[in-house]
Design a protein around this motif. Sequence first.
Motif, PDB file in Angstrom:
ATOM      1  N   PRO A 178       0.788  -1.234   0.000  1.00 54.63           N
ATOM      2  CA  PRO A 178       0.000   0.000   0.000  1.00 54.63           C
ATOM      3  C   PRO A 178       0.820   1.284   0.000  1.00 54.63           C
ATOM      4  O   PRO A 178       0.263   2.361  -0.204  1.00 54.63           O
ATOM      5  CB  PRO A 178      -0.814  -0.111   1.286  1.00 54.63           C
ATOM      6  N   LEU A 179       2.133   1.208   0.251  1.00 51.55           N
ATOM      7  CA  LEU A 179       2.938   2.424   0.362  1.00 51.55           C
ATOM      8  C   LEU A 179       3.358   2.945  -1.014  1.00 51.55           C
ATOM      9  O   LEU A 179       3.737   2.169  -1.896  1.00 51.55           O
ATOM     10  CB  LEU A 179       4.186   2.178   1.205  1.00 51.55           C
ATOM     11  N   GLU A 180       3.293   4.263  -1.163  1.00 53.63           N
ATOM     12  CA  GLU A 180       3.747   4.937  -2.369  1.00 53.63           C
ATOM     13  C   GLU A 180       4.514   6.185  -1.961  1.00 53.63           C
ATOM     14  O   GLU A 180       4.356   6.680  -0.841  1.00 53.63           O
ATOM     15  CB  GLU A 180       2.553   5.342  -3.250  1.00 53.63           C
ATOM     16  N   VAL A 181       5.350   6.683  -2.853  1.00 55.04           N
ATOM     17  CA  VAL A 181       6.061   7.940  -2.604  1.00 55.04           C
ATOM     18  C   VAL A 181       5.143   9.088  -2.971  1.00 55.04           C
ATOM     19  O   VAL A 181       4.692   9.196  -4.112  1.00 55.04           O
ATOM     20  CB  VAL A 181       7.360   8.030  -3.429  1.00 55.04           C
ATOM     21  N   GLU A 182       4.859   9.948  -1.985  1.00 54.05           N
ATOM     22  CA  GLU A 182       4.050  11.137  -2.261  1.00 54.05           C
ATOM     23  C   GLU A 182       4.915  12.248  -2.832  1.00 54.05           C
ATOM     24  O   GLU A 182       4.503  12.996  -3.710  1.00 54.05           O
ATOM     25  CB  GLU A 182       3.364  11.605  -0.978  1.00 54.05           C
TER      26      GLU A 182
END
Length: 201
Positions: A178-182
């Motif tokens: 679920p993690l992405e770079v904002e």
Amino acid sequence: MATGYSAISSYSRVQILHLLQTRPARSIAELSEATGLHANTVREHLQRLIESGYVVTETEHRATRGRPRMLYSAASGPDAPRSPVARRKVQDAAARGDLMRKVMPWTETGLPQRAQHQLDALVEDLQDAGFDPVVDEQELTVDLTPCTHAQSQAQHRDVLCGVHVGLMQGVLAEAGGPLEVEGLLPTCDPSQCHVQLTMAP
């Protein structure tokens, strides 16, 4: 790991990665013309990037006669082609992270397992690139200060930061979670680097 041993410690390799992140499926001749580097030098840089899992190859599909060219693309981002080297690296990082949390249960973060595996892979990749990342699992930030890359190549900071963000996105996408770079948090100090992550629903 010392920055000198990193696949992206050379600005020429960063420049090549930037070109491939901007437009994939480029040939050695195209990259040589765009960078001003000799084709053999470009080939050596590409090999180093492939071995690190940052670049993948494909054979050109030709409708005309002639030998097809080898085309190169960056393995960055959710829609990018996948690298078997990158896949192995994230799997190994997850296994090491699980072992560490089993031996040292107080290192458990409370994040979903897939998100934790993403962080395992991201931290190891950043360490291999010469960074000393500090992760805040509550705020979902990664502190990369001081950024030795930005200090040594201050005039190319925008390209460096863009390439590094793309590589982080690629690692998180390869790990699958679920993690992405904002994005990067704004700062006036070029040695300061804080990356904001986000948790997708």
